[in-house]
Design an enzyme around this catalytic site. Structure first.
Site, short mmCIF file in Angstrom:
data_model
loop_
_atom_site.label_atom_id
_atom_site.label_comp_id
_atom_site.label_asym_id
_atom_site.label_seq_id
_atom_site.Cartn_x
_atom_site.Cartn_y
_atom_site.Cartn_z
N ILE A 16 0.54 -11.02 -3.93
CA ILE A 16 0.65 -9.57 -3.76
C ILE A 16 -0.74 -8.98 -3.80
O ILE A 16 -1.51 -9.26 -4.72
CB ILE A 16 1.53 -8.96 -4.88
CG1 ILE A 16 2.94 -9.55 -4.78
CG2 ILE A 16 1.55 -7.44 -4.78
CD1 ILE A 16 3.73 -9.43 -6.05
N LYS A 17 -1.01 -8.14 -2.82
CA LYS A 17 -2.32 -7.53 -2.73
C LYS A 17 -2.15 -6.03 -2.91
O LYS A 17 -1.41 -5.39 -2.14
CB LYS A 17 -2.90 -7.87 -1.36
CG LYS A 17 -4.38 -7.63 -1.25
CD LYS A 17 -4.58 -6.34 -0.52
CE LYS A 17 -6.02 -5.97 -0.31
NZ LYS A 17 -6.13 -4.62 0.22
N VAL A 18 -2.79 -5.48 -3.92
CA VAL A 18 -2.72 -4.04 -4.15
C VAL A 18 -4.13 -3.47 -4.29
O VAL A 18 -5.11 -4.21 -4.40
CB VAL A 18 -1.91 -3.70 -5.43
CG1 VAL A 18 -0.42 -4.01 -5.22
CG2 VAL A 18 -2.45 -4.45 -6.63
N TYR B 115 0.84 -1.20 0.00
CA TYR B 115 0.00 0.00 0.00
C TYR B 115 0.87 1.25 0.00
O TYR B 115 1.31 1.70 1.08
CB TYR B 115 -0.87 0.03 1.26
CG TYR B 115 -2.05 -0.91 1.25
CD1 TYR B 115 -2.26 -1.80 0.21
CD2 TYR B 115 -2.96 -0.89 2.30
CE1 TYR B 115 -3.36 -2.65 0.23
CE2 TYR B 115 -4.06 -1.73 2.31
CZ TYR B 115 -4.26 -2.61 1.27
OH TYR B 115 -5.34 -3.45 1.29
#
Lengths: 307, 307, 307, 307, 307
Positions: free
Chosen positions: C204-206, C172
């Site tokens: 991966i978290k965006v 983030y």
């Protein structure tokens, strides 16, 4: 880029980290057999195991540790294996010239009356600081002390793996549990290969199996299932498939020094049985160097021809 | 969501942390018996214990480690158990396909004249890096070396528990303290189950008990209290209640290879006695694969029917 | 057996040990999207990040930690992610019911005036004892404290890997280095995905990238190379290829709560851009349960349709 | 056997253990420049340092980590250097194909207003398990945080050395202590090379020095002693002798992407100044592959010609 | 500056770190034989090994530890070797006066009926705090406990090496595996030298070999290869080449006390065989000091004359 053959062999080791795979690849990408997936390794631990005179007097250049690493390099071997002292003597001056295998245990032949058990004579830390590509270790299935050996080996394999080093296991049946003939019996040789593989060995080194069956129940199985053991090639096939159906690298020693023709005939039979290669000590370093190189090249040519 | 049956069984292990419970649940939520609280596990340690030829020659596909994990997956077993080499060979290529149980000790049969004692051939660290759902360990109640085994087991259980892994104990009475018949005597089998449970085993694996009483004092008790031991079902009941009144998972091995009908008859009797399942090695992997799957399905069907 | 799609995705992680691969496979073999290689994960860290009232008052069932894990199970999510307290509360009672992801750092919003930096609120040891399938960690590229975060993450990834746990990184962008718009700028989102991948993140978290370019030099590159950023699908494509050319699992959050149609429209655009899935918190748990399940199913259906 | 040139260079590192020497030898015995003692290394850390779009959009194949290692192999580079994520992605599938250098610290460009300082993004343990031949590390002489960097570097060098890994130091003057021109001033470049050498770097990577003198006292010395700095060759000579009179391997980066002729002209001047080689990132991987290989070959040919 | 001879000998130890080399150089640059590459060392461990009366009553000054270090200094020995108590007693008062060698294991002669095995009586830490230049250690090849000794030695060598200390190994064949004559048989002496060298000894101390062959297979080799063993010089030659072809420092003890002429005759024969020196205890310290110094000088003169 690795050849398809090398990639195929590496695929047998898919659970390993890239470091272990890279060092296995280094072994397979070195020397005259580079890329074939076959191995001819020069091992020189006889100075420790049998004493210096018995080992080196026949070709006295071999008293000097430099002789052997140079022989291995000049002959185009995949690797050179030896105990700590021999490796340490040459590791700096020949840095990077050939993959080195540090034998981490050794047994002298001055003490008698014990169950066979080697002393630990080196460490994974030694292997790293000396720039080795693998460690080696001997187990004696059949020995009353086998469990100690298996347990030490397991710890060393785990430690070596973590730092990217594969392990070569010399699996030599010996001890109170076996008759003299039993040490090279084909059922025992296959069993020894299986034990090494189950303990996590990446490369397994056994002796050429003889036409003898040691364990009664195994003998019954061989007969019932018609497993051929008449020729050395037959027997090597059985040993190779005993090592995870051929999905482990299995190499064979040449044993006692003998005549060139005899050596090559034996190697041809071993190669035909699906062996991944030869580890040839005395038959190489006890000959004059030029002759030894000629012999090693002939051995390599035999393995190179097998698909 | 877990079934009521799975929840009930997990309630027997209420002192365990969620990691151990989750892995027990994984074992119970996998395969054709998922949700029933029953188990059929494929174990393949015979290559190490009896040698490769005796184990795999009857059905030579089994020399290849991939054969067994594929058999376990295709048959819908709850888990596949094997020594390090076999697990490591398949752990990457079959990652996530079936719960794996790493057997942490093994014994070869080449050495003689010692009290039975397996070598430690793997570690909890191995079990984690290989993605296993449990560890396995063999004890030999009756062996002169039993205390070493119990002490090692306790340490491994404690270590495994801390990282969320349950432990399956193969409890095989054997050694100088027992007659040959005593190894499978019903009093001894119950005692072996109790010892494993007291040492902290989550799943206990014993052999089908025979109609024999080994220990004099135990025999007197059996008689005095009218404990039935005539049928296999009777004896299994006694063994199961010996494991904390049935509040531990107890599974039974099939022993030596035999005919299909014979196997199924035995399994039916075992199931009727309240066993949680079968662990079936040679009777499965020494048959042609299709036949083995058929047999395993039949075994599963028997357990599925028992409430 | 894993599907071809799952095997393909696992092949992107070929340097990992079997444990990490097995847990990645577990995530991909769970729930309504099992076998598709797509993910819908329920994350509930808002209680810590935004406070309980802002998070749970709209749908007060959510004050109870059991609510969320049940929602995730009933909706057929691949996994449920939360901070230590929430996970610990449910790990035993729901053992084995759904893969758990332990978020190892969290930030409350009561303190101001510092560069954004989460506290480490859990450990790999916690993840193991609670039976989790992965760990989670948040980094704030752009923060003045980013280096501390990267360094902690690297150590946690190495530690988790050794015990077979993969890592999901919430990347983030935030902090003094960025404008408010810059936090979701498409160039910055791609950069954030790249940083997470280079640090070793497995998943991966965006956030969904906006049509804004923050870094001058990047803006020039986008223009010069004609990188389309007009549609959300365009922008997701750029972010996905920023994560190793699409060879890392990239999932997108839904951000603030909004209407169902709006959510589904956004998800469809994200899915069309090659995203591996959605991680949907507030939009799920702040709705009544039945509605939330309906929404999550609709989201799953969208991802299931993309090849 | 190593060439005389390689042996000579290894003699500069006589206090190192054989492991470090062997890995230095591996770097010098690989690729089209094998045996010459010259280096062309492909480094790809720009994804982390500048972001993916600025780095890879000009030649989009480079978003995929496999692109770069294949470019390095096909071009015959001595080694491929990258951060953890890029190395980890390819280490298994390309095991043994080319020496890998793991860059252990990296800096993104999203945060502003701090003294330049990279985050530690990998470890010696990572380098070993990934099979790397060396580690890399960036220092910023001139930064307010330089001491932290020097101290971390010293610890990493010591740790790496113990396991046989040499260290490559990117020595990039930068920070509040220097003017913009000062970052590439010839006196500063020489100073930066000296600092890296004094900290124990085995290979030193600097930028081509410009005709500028930053430090007043240094400028006086240059003038008084008539040190030529007019041509790039002059300046490279001064930087090379600043690294222990030429007895350390010093390689130069190419900096920003530019035209082929310009690159080759610069390389020729650098080679003439006694540089040991080039490390060429953007100028290589931002070109189409065939063109990049052609360029790298031309660069290698220039170095091969210098004695 | 070191002489060419000293440099040559140091070149045999090229894999060692500079610390080990520097201490080897210190030993070679001290005393009347400084620069010749030859050694005369005074060892006084007989107080521990044989008891004080047997050792010191013939020349009672020797009860006082200061006597021996002063003798070694006054005679111009290369070094003084003793167990912890003796070294500790003088290390402060004679700090810097002569290189000290701390013998790290010792065996008293009060206990019988066990296989020979010394106790570890000092540590590398002791050697450092006492300012020693090397450690010493005794192994008994042929002993049933040899493996324990080899393993302890290997660990001590590794530990000592890391802090720059070389190791001197007393290699004394003894134990159930050997006949009484076998303990000094020439084949066994050569084997003992080889074992010490393979274990990593820097300096090897053996007894003068007798004209006897112990091991049957070795005897055959000596005969077949015409290895001369008639004179002591012949036999020393064979022992020296058994230690890596003469590329290890091999020194000989004088054994039991005897007449001056006899001692010098023996030393002359040993020196002619290529020995690197003598380690002379009882023959020195049991004589009146002036006489002892005269004898030691005569011994040194003999070695100084050999090229």
């Amino acid at each position: 880029m690795a050849t398809a053959k090398v990639r195929e062999i590496l695929s047998w080791y898919s659970s390993e980290n890239p470091g272990v795979k890279a060092n296995l690849a280094r072994l397979m990408n070195t020397g005259r057999l580079a890329g074939t997936g076959k191995f001819v390794i020069l091992p020189v631990d006889q100075g420790f195991e049998h004493g210096p005179a018995r080992s080196f007097a026949p070709n006295p250049g071999g008293y000097d540790p430099r002789y052997h690493v140079e022989l291995a390099i000049e002959a185009g071997c995949n690797a050179y294996a030896a105990p700590l002292g021999f490796i340490e003597h040459v590791a700096s001056d020949y840095a990077g010239d050939i993959p080195l295998i540090l034998k981490l245990n050794n047994s002298d032949s001055l003490s008698k009356g014990h169950e066979p058990c080697s002393a630990i004579t080196g460490s994974v830390e030694d292997a790293l600081r000396l720039g080795c590509a693998a460690i080696g270790y001997t187990i004696y299935p059949g020995s009353g002390d086998r469990n100690i050996q298996y347990e030490n080996l397991r710890e060393l394999i785990l430690e070596a793996k973590a730092v990217g080093l594969p392990t070569i296991v010399w699996s030599y049946p010996r001890g109170a549990g076996l008759s003299k003939d039993g040490e090279t019996a084909v059922d025992v040789a296959g069993y020894a290969a299986q034990i090494a593989a189950q303990l996590g060995a990446h490369i397994i080194k056994v002796k050429p199996p003889k036409k003898h069956l040691e364990v009664k129940e195994a003998a019954a199985t061989f007969e019932k299932n018609g497993i051929a053991i008449d020729t050395l090639t037959d027997r090597v096939k059985e040993v190779v498939r005993s090592a995870f159906g051929g999905r482990r690298i299995v190499i064979f020693s040449g044993g006692e020094a003998k005549g060139t023709e005899e050596v090559l005939k034996e190697v041809a039979e071993i190669a035909a049985g699906g062996a991944s290669g030869s580890i040839m000590g005395r038959n190489a370093f006890q000959r004059p160097k030029a002759e030894a190189i000629q012999l090693l090249h002939a051995v390599m040519d035999i393995f190179a021809k097998v698909k």
